[in-house]
Scaffold this motif. Structure first.
Motif, PDB file in Angstrom:
ATOM      1  N   ALA A   7       0.854  -1.192   0.010  1.00 39.06           N
ATOM      2  CA  ALA A   7       0.194   0.083   0.080  1.00 39.06           C
ATOM      3  C   ALA A   7       0.847   1.253   0.074  1.00 39.06           C
ATOM      4  O   ALA A   7       0.686   2.296  -0.494  1.00 39.06           O
ATOM      5  CB  ALA A   7      -0.997  -0.113   1.149  1.00 39.06           C
ATOM      6  N   GLU A   8       2.061   1.324   0.794  1.00 39.31           N
ATOM      7  CA  GLU A   8       2.875   2.395   0.848  1.00 39.31           C
ATOM      8  C   GLU A   8       3.479   2.658  -0.687  1.00 39.31           C
ATOM      9  O   GLU A   8       3.654   3.940  -0.946  1.00 39.31           O
ATOM     10  CB  GLU A   8       4.049   2.037   1.577  1.00 39.31           C
ATOM     11  CG  GLU A   8       3.534   1.971   3.431  1.00 39.31           C
ATOM     12  CD  GLU A   8       2.997   0.838   3.458  1.00 39.31           C
ATOM     13  OE1 GLU A   8       3.028  -0.368   2.799  1.00 39.31           O
ATOM     14  OE2 GLU A   8       2.102   0.698   4.332  1.00 39.31           O
ATOM     15  N   CYS A  11       0.662   4.338  -2.572  1.00 42.99           N
ATOM     16  CA  CYS A  11       0.383   5.592  -2.303  1.00 42.99           C
ATOM     17  C   CYS A  11       1.462   6.663  -3.106  1.00 42.99           C
ATOM     18  O   CYS A  11       1.262   7.659  -3.372  1.00 42.99           O
ATOM     19  CB  CYS A  11       0.259   5.918  -0.917  1.00 42.99           C
ATOM     20  SG  CYS A  11      -1.203   5.165  -0.405  1.00 42.99           S
ATOM     21  N   VAL A  14       1.013   6.911  -6.621  1.00 48.78           N
ATOM     22  CA  VAL A  14      -0.044   7.851  -6.945  1.00 48.78           C
ATOM     23  C   VAL A  14       0.354   9.267  -6.695  1.00 48.78           C
ATOM     24  O   VAL A  14       0.028  10.226  -7.514  1.00 48.78           O
ATOM     25  CB  VAL A  14      -1.174   7.430  -6.089  1.00 48.78           C
ATOM     26  CG1 VAL A  14      -2.342   8.815  -6.100  1.00 48.78           C
ATOM     27  CG2 VAL A  14      -1.889   6.263  -6.501  1.00 48.78           C
ATOM     28  N   ARG A  15       1.054   9.675  -5.671  1.00 48.27           N
ATOM     29  CA  ARG A  15       1.654  11.013  -5.317  1.00 48.27           C
ATOM     30  C   ARG A  15       2.382  11.350  -6.387  1.00 48.27           C
ATOM     31  O   ARG A  15       2.394  12.679  -7.006  1.00 48.27           O
ATOM     32  CB  ARG A  15       2.247  11.083  -3.950  1.00 48.27           C
ATOM     33  CG  ARG A  15       1.454  10.992  -2.845  1.00 48.27           C
ATOM     34  CD  ARG A  15       2.330  11.344  -1.535  1.00 48.27           C
ATOM     35  NE  ARG A  15       1.458  11.154  -0.294  1.00 48.27           N
ATOM     36  CZ  ARG A  15       1.405   9.942   0.317  1.00 48.27           C
ATOM     37  NH1 ARG A  15       2.342   8.989  -0.012  1.00 48.27           N
ATOM     38  NH2 ARG A  15       0.892   9.666   1.469  1.00 48.27           N
ATOM     39  N   ALA A  27      -6.882   3.489  -8.650  1.00 46.94           N
ATOM     40  CA  ALA A  27      -6.012   2.625  -7.822  1.00 46.94           C
ATOM     41  C   ALA A  27      -6.918   1.506  -7.537  1.00 46.94           C
ATOM     42  O   ALA A  27      -8.214   1.597  -6.977  1.00 46.94           O
ATOM     43  CB  ALA A  27      -5.761   3.332  -6.687  1.00 46.94           C
ATOM     44  N   THR A  29      -7.296  -1.909  -4.897  1.00 48.05           N
ATOM     45  CA  THR A  29      -6.522  -2.419  -3.618  1.00 48.05           C
ATOM     46  C   THR A  29      -7.240  -3.631  -3.235  1.00 48.05           C
ATOM     47  O   THR A  29      -8.550  -3.662  -3.354  1.00 48.05           O
ATOM     48  CB  THR A  29      -6.430  -1.552  -2.541  1.00 48.05           C
ATOM     49  OG1 THR A  29      -7.470  -0.822  -2.171  1.00 48.05           O
ATOM     50  CG2 THR A  29      -5.565  -0.154  -3.226  1.00 48.05           C
ATOM     51  N   ILE A  33      -7.522   1.717   1.805  1.00 44.14           N
ATOM     52  CA  ILE A  33      -6.323   2.260   2.326  1.00 44.14           C
ATOM     53  C   ILE A  33      -6.744   3.839   2.890  1.00 44.14           C
ATOM     54  O   ILE A  33      -7.272   4.606   2.002  1.00 44.14           O
ATOM     55  CB  ILE A  33      -5.246   2.517   1.201  1.00 44.14           C
ATOM     56  CG1 ILE A  33      -4.846   0.930   0.493  1.00 44.14           C
ATOM     57  CG2 ILE A  33      -4.122   3.247   1.867  1.00 44.14           C
ATOM     58  CD1 ILE A  33      -3.856   0.943  -0.355  1.00 44.14           C
ATOM     59  N   LEU A  36      -6.215   7.246   0.733  1.00 45.19           N
ATOM     60  CA  LEU A  36      -5.703   7.063  -0.624  1.00 45.19           C
ATOM     61  C   LEU A  36      -6.800   7.946  -1.393  1.00 45.19           C
ATOM     62  O   LEU A  36      -6.525   8.422  -2.691  1.00 45.19           O
ATOM     63  CB  LEU A  36      -6.058   5.506  -0.954  1.00 45.19           C
ATOM     64  CG  LEU A  36      -5.724   5.214  -2.461  1.00 45.19           C
ATOM     65  CD1 LEU A  36      -4.241   5.683  -2.716  1.00 45.19           C
ATOM     66  CD2 LEU A  36      -6.095   3.962  -2.692  1.00 45.19           C
ATOM     67  N   ASP A  37      -8.169   8.127  -1.039  1.00 46.91           N
ATOM     68  CA  ASP A  37      -8.970   8.955  -2.000  1.00 46.91           C
ATOM     69  C   ASP A  37      -8.537  10.395  -1.759  1.00 46.91           C
ATOM     70  O   ASP A  37      -8.610  11.164  -3.075  1.00 46.91           O
ATOM     71  CB  ASP A  37     -10.356   8.840  -1.422  1.00 46.91           C
ATOM     72  CG  ASP A  37     -10.670   8.967   0.296  1.00 46.91           C
ATOM     73  OD1 ASP A  37      -9.851   9.079   0.635  1.00 46.91           O
ATOM     74  OD2 ASP A  37     -11.971   8.956   0.541  1.00 46.91           O
ATOM     75  N   ILE A  39      -5.423  11.387  -1.650  1.00 41.99           N
ATOM     76  CA  ILE A  39      -4.284  11.335  -2.498  1.00 41.99           C
ATOM     77  C   ILE A  39      -4.501  11.432  -4.114  1.00 41.99           C
ATOM     78  O   ILE A  39      -4.139  12.064  -5.022  1.00 41.99           O
ATOM     79  CB  ILE A  39      -3.189  10.157  -2.343  1.00 41.99           C
ATOM     80  CG1 ILE A  39      -2.759  10.293  -0.887  1.00 41.99           C
ATOM     81  CG2 ILE A  39      -2.052  10.318  -3.142  1.00 41.99           C
ATOM     82  CD1 ILE A  39      -2.225   9.212  -0.620  1.00 41.99           C
ATOM     83  N   ILE A  40      -5.313  10.538  -4.337  1.00 40.14           N
ATOM     84  CA  ILE A  40      -5.932  10.433  -5.724  1.00 40.14           C
ATOM     85  C   ILE A  40      -6.747  11.643  -5.900  1.00 40.14           C
ATOM     86  O   ILE A  40      -6.786  12.008  -7.271  1.00 40.14           O
ATOM     87  CB  ILE A  40      -6.832   9.284  -5.747  1.00 40.14           C
ATOM     88  CG1 ILE A  40      -6.310   7.741  -5.782  1.00 40.14           C
ATOM     89  CG2 ILE A  40      -7.970   9.144  -7.200  1.00 40.14           C
ATOM     90  CD1 ILE A  40      -6.856   6.779  -6.112  1.00 40.14           C
TER      91      ILE A  40
END
Length: 169
Positions: A7-8, A11, A14-15, A27, A29, A33, A36-37, A39-40
């Motif tokens: 997951a890391e 993430c 995505v960044r 994403a 998974t 996570i 994550l939303d 970050i997206i």
């Protein structure tokens, strides 16, 4: 599409992709996570407001139907009680409010998710079935304004994924 082991790593990928100007990132998974939303860059969506609207419409329509039947269409004077006896209308109004909200939530979710969908291009990638077990996938869809096949492949290659595949359209 790129596959990541954790997951890391997803993430971080995505960044990196969002910093390069991508706005429509997907994403996949095996579990939720946290964060994550954000970050997206996913928006809050329409499900909650439309669920509230469905509940309000269902409750108001039920109350109006009972009021109309008891006061306007077929008034019956029983023991001198008022025709608009609102306490008697509350149980049905409550139940249909909940039903209207639930139906609105399900229909909104199905419409916004594009369901029912029996086929998705990601199903053509054999390894994608691991998304429900232990792998994390990042997909850069072609509908993104900055999409270019070579650019997307190079950008995902910089992240050193376990797998890098072009998804057939």
């Amino acid at each position: 599409m790129a596959e990541f082991p954790s997951a890391e790593a997803l993430c971080a990928a995505v960044r990196h992709v969002r910093a390069r100007g991508w706005t429509r990132v997907e994403a996949y998974t095996p579990f939720a996570i946290e964060g994550l939303d954000e970050i997206i860059g996913a928006d809050k969506g329409w499900i909650a407001p439309l669920t509230l609207l469905g509940g309000i419409v269902g409750g108001a329509a039920t109350y109006f139907l009972q009021w109309y039947a008891a006061v306007v269409d077929y008034p019956i004077n029983i023991g001198g009680r008022p025709l608009n006896s609102w306490p008697a209308f509350i149980p049905a109004t409550f139940e249909i409010t909940i039903l209207g909200a639930a139906i609105a939530a399900v229909v909104t979710m199905l419409v916004l998710n594009g369901l029912p969908r029996l086929y998705h291009p990601l199903f053509e990638v054999e390894e994608f079935e691991l998304a429900s077990r232990n792998r994390f996938f990042l997909c850069l869809p072609a509908r993104d304004p900055v999409f270019a096949p070579g650019f997307a492949r190079d950008l995902l290659g910089e992240l050193h994924p376990l797998l890098l595949r072009e998804v057939p359209a």
